[in-house]
Design an enzyme around this catalytic site. Structure first.
Site, PDB file in Angstrom:
ATOM      1  N   TRP A 109       0.768  -1.086   0.091  1.00 33.10           N
ATOM      2  CA  TRP A 109       0.084  -0.189  -0.003  1.00 33.10           C
ATOM      3  C   TRP A 109       0.709   1.368   0.035  1.00 33.10           C
ATOM      4  O   TRP A 109       0.360   2.402  -0.718  1.00 33.10           O
ATOM      5  CB  TRP A 109      -0.932  -0.197   1.229  1.00 33.10           C
ATOM      6  CG  TRP A 109      -1.947  -1.236   1.232  1.00 33.10           C
ATOM      7  CD1 TRP A 109      -2.055  -2.207   2.078  1.00 33.10           C
ATOM      8  CD2 TRP A 109      -3.038  -1.436   0.117  1.00 33.10           C
ATOM      9  NE1 TRP A 109      -3.153  -3.045   1.599  1.00 33.10           N
ATOM     10  CE2 TRP A 109      -3.381  -2.632   0.383  1.00 33.10           C
ATOM     11  CE3 TRP A 109      -3.078  -0.948  -1.356  1.00 33.10           C
ATOM     12  CZ2 TRP A 109      -4.414  -3.163  -0.362  1.00 33.10           C
ATOM     13  CZ3 TRP A 109      -3.966  -1.486  -1.970  1.00 33.10           C
ATOM     14  CH2 TRP A 109      -4.820  -2.754  -1.663  1.00 33.10           C
ATOM     15  N   ASP A 143      -1.485   6.602   6.196  1.00 35.33           N
ATOM     16  CA  ASP A 143      -2.644   5.748   5.842  1.00 35.33           C
ATOM     17  C   ASP A 143      -2.847   4.759   7.019  1.00 35.33           C
ATOM     18  O   ASP A 143      -2.079   4.018   7.247  1.00 35.33           O
ATOM     19  CB  ASP A 143      -2.132   4.847   4.554  1.00 35.33           C
ATOM     20  CG  ASP A 143      -3.202   3.837   4.312  1.00 35.33           C
ATOM     21  OD1 ASP A 143      -4.073   3.764   4.842  1.00 35.33           O
ATOM     22  OD2 ASP A 143      -3.054   3.209   3.167  1.00 35.33           O
ATOM     23  N   LYS A 157     -11.693  -1.789   6.965  1.00 34.38           N
ATOM     24  CA  LYS A 157     -11.189  -2.621   7.781  1.00 34.38           C
ATOM     25  C   LYS A 157     -11.774  -2.617   9.057  1.00 34.38           C
ATOM     26  O   LYS A 157     -11.982  -3.544   9.653  1.00 34.38           O
ATOM     27  CB  LYS A 157      -9.727  -2.411   7.600  1.00 34.38           C
ATOM     28  CG  LYS A 157      -9.310  -2.180   6.321  1.00 34.38           C
ATOM     29  CD  LYS A 157      -8.637  -3.329   5.623  1.00 34.38           C
ATOM     30  CE  LYS A 157      -8.678  -3.547   4.025  1.00 34.38           C
ATOM     31  NZ  LYS A 157      -7.307  -2.611   3.532  1.00 34.38           N
TER      32      LYS A 157
HETATM   33  C1  LIG Z   1      -6.989  -1.986   2.418  1.00 34.63           C
HETATM   34  C2  LIG Z   1      -6.027  -1.048   2.306  1.00 34.63           C
HETATM   35  C3  LIG Z   1      -5.796   0.101   1.267  1.00 34.63           C
HETATM   36  C4  LIG Z   1      -6.640   0.065   0.000  1.00 34.63           C
HETATM   37  O1  LIG Z   1      -7.902   0.421   0.268  1.00 34.63           O
HETATM   38  P1  LIG Z   1      -9.041   0.571  -0.950  1.00 34.63           P
HETATM   39  O2  LIG Z   1     -10.200   1.067   0.060  1.00 34.63           O
HETATM   40  O3  LIG Z   1      -9.243  -0.743  -1.573  1.00 34.63           O
HETATM   41  O4  LIG Z   1      -8.419   1.644  -1.720  1.00 34.63           O
HETATM   42  C5  LIG Z   1      -5.000   1.154   1.553  1.00 34.63           C
HETATM   43  N1  LIG Z   1      -4.248   1.178   2.401  1.00 34.63           N
HETATM   44  C6  LIG Z   1      -4.147   0.220   3.413  1.00 34.63           C
HETATM   45  C7  LIG Z   1      -3.323   0.297   4.622  1.00 34.63           C
HETATM   46  C8  LIG Z   1      -5.017  -0.966   3.518  1.00 34.63           C
HETATM   47  O5  LIG Z   1      -5.147  -2.041   4.238  1.00 34.63           O
END
Ligand SMILES: *Cc1c(COP(=O)(O)O)cnc(C)c1O
Length: 365
Positions: A106, A177, A201
């Protein structure tokens, strides 16, 4: 595929399980929300009823995070991935740079997306050297001159690593993030200028993203930004520039209320640490399984483990699925197993997984 008449222990990484209590509540008002005669899914995003849902969700979130008023909170569509583009657009002028800690897929995607538009962005750490099992110590010394921000992924969902404590920087603001851990532990919020999290998540349905940013640090730019990525525009319109993912916002709001009822982030953190600790202890004590992440970097949300004997992996997965443990397969390139134990995973789910691991070891060890 086995079928079930009850909810299984769902260890999916994301979309992930939501608290059963929240799902029941949503179900009870699905067809008729508080006497309106319609579902939240069917009502105008410009009406009072939805406006209240939106406002309450944001004030509950502010309370949970103890957000100072200079931080804006905005709902964005487009998942966490949209922010990989939106953040550089909002914070970098043409030719400017930022520093990225590449601690997994990511972070790398965020870096590569930024680099397409801002070729001067730099990597300050490449986790590929340790197969992403380690995280950097980020200090002002390693921050590049001219970096407008330092970008980290606070919890690396795929590898099961997390920053136990966060960098404290003077040279550049910290952006994170936090998709796979926001609201799972207390946060030194003032150490960050931007925090974002895709909802699927630990917060709500996929496609919805929360962005929290320090309004005083948002720069004025010399170039246009696409409307749906424009922080100032989205904030000025109260997350209602266009039709937002209304039902997802409603579910997120129910989750925030649930977290408040459960004692807030302090209580979540204590439970989450306890859940993770006993799972890692079981894996560490096992002769069959091991956890590849060094202890200091271990995530409390995504517990990655493997068996010493790959032939047993598919056997363990089959047994797990049959007994109602879903989503334990590791990320596609990683193999092994990953138990995602977000806020919604009850202690009983972790206890049941521990019993399963012990039982498997007894019969296959
Ligand atoms: C799942 C995830 C993403 C991607 O998320 P999307 O909603 O599919 O764009 C980005 N960063 C992290 C840390 C993730 O766990």
């Amino acid at each position: 595929m086995p079928t079930f008449t009850h909810r299984v222990f769902n260890f999916n990484a994301g979309p992930a399980m939501l608290p059963t209590e929240v799902m029941e509540e949503a179900k009870s008002e699905f067809l008729n929300y508080k006497g309106t005669g319609m579902s939240v899914m069917e009502m105008s995003h410009r009406g009072n009823v939805f406006q209240n849902i939106l406002d309450e969700s944001l004030s509950d979130l502010r309370e949970l995070l103890e957000l100072p008023s200079r931080y804006a909170v905005v709902y964005f569509p487009g998942g966490a991935t949209l922010q990989f583009s939106a953040i550089p657009f909002n914070y970098l002028k043409v030719g400017e740079s930022a520093d990225f800690a590449l601690t997994g897929v990511w972070a790398k995607k965020a870096y590569e997306e930024a680099k397409k538009f801002y070729p001067n962005v730099k990597s300050i750490f490449n986790g590929a050297d340790s197969k992403y099992m380690e995280l950097p110590t980020i200090t002002d010394e390693i921050v590049n001159e001219g970096a407008k921000y330092v970008y980290i992924t606070s919890n690396n969902t795929i590898y099961g690593t997390r920053y136990k404590t966060f960098p404290k920087l003077k040279k550049a603001p910290l952006f994170a993030d936090m998709t796979s851990e926001l609201l799972s532990r207390k946060l030194p919020i003032e150490d960050f200028s931007v925090i974002f999290a895709g909802a699927q998540k630990n917060i709500g349905p996929s496609g919805l993203t929360l962005v929290i940013y320090d309004k005083e640090k948002l720069p004025t730019l010399d170039h246009p930004i696409p409307n749906l990525m424009n922080f100032a525009l989205m904030e000025k319109n109260g997350s209602l520039y266009n039709t937002p993912p209304t039902y997802s916002i409603y579910i997120a709001g129910l989750v925030f209320k649930y977290l408040k009822r459960k004692g807030g982030l302090e209580a979540m953190e204590a439970t989450n640490e306890r859940k993770a600790k006993k799972l890692y202890e079981t894996i560490d004590a096992s002769n069959l399984f091991y956890a590849p992440v060094p202890e200091e970097f271990r995530s409390a949300m995504n517990v990655v483990f493997r068996s010493h004997n790959e032939a047993l992996d598919s056997k363990f997965l089959a047994l797990a699925e049959e007994q109602g443990f879903a989503g334990l397969k590791g990320y596609r390139d990683m193999g092994g197993f990953r138990a995602s134990i977000y806020n919604a995973m009850p202690v009983e789910g972790v206890d049941a997984l521990i019993s399963l691991i012990k039982e498997f070891e007894r019969t296959h060890g």
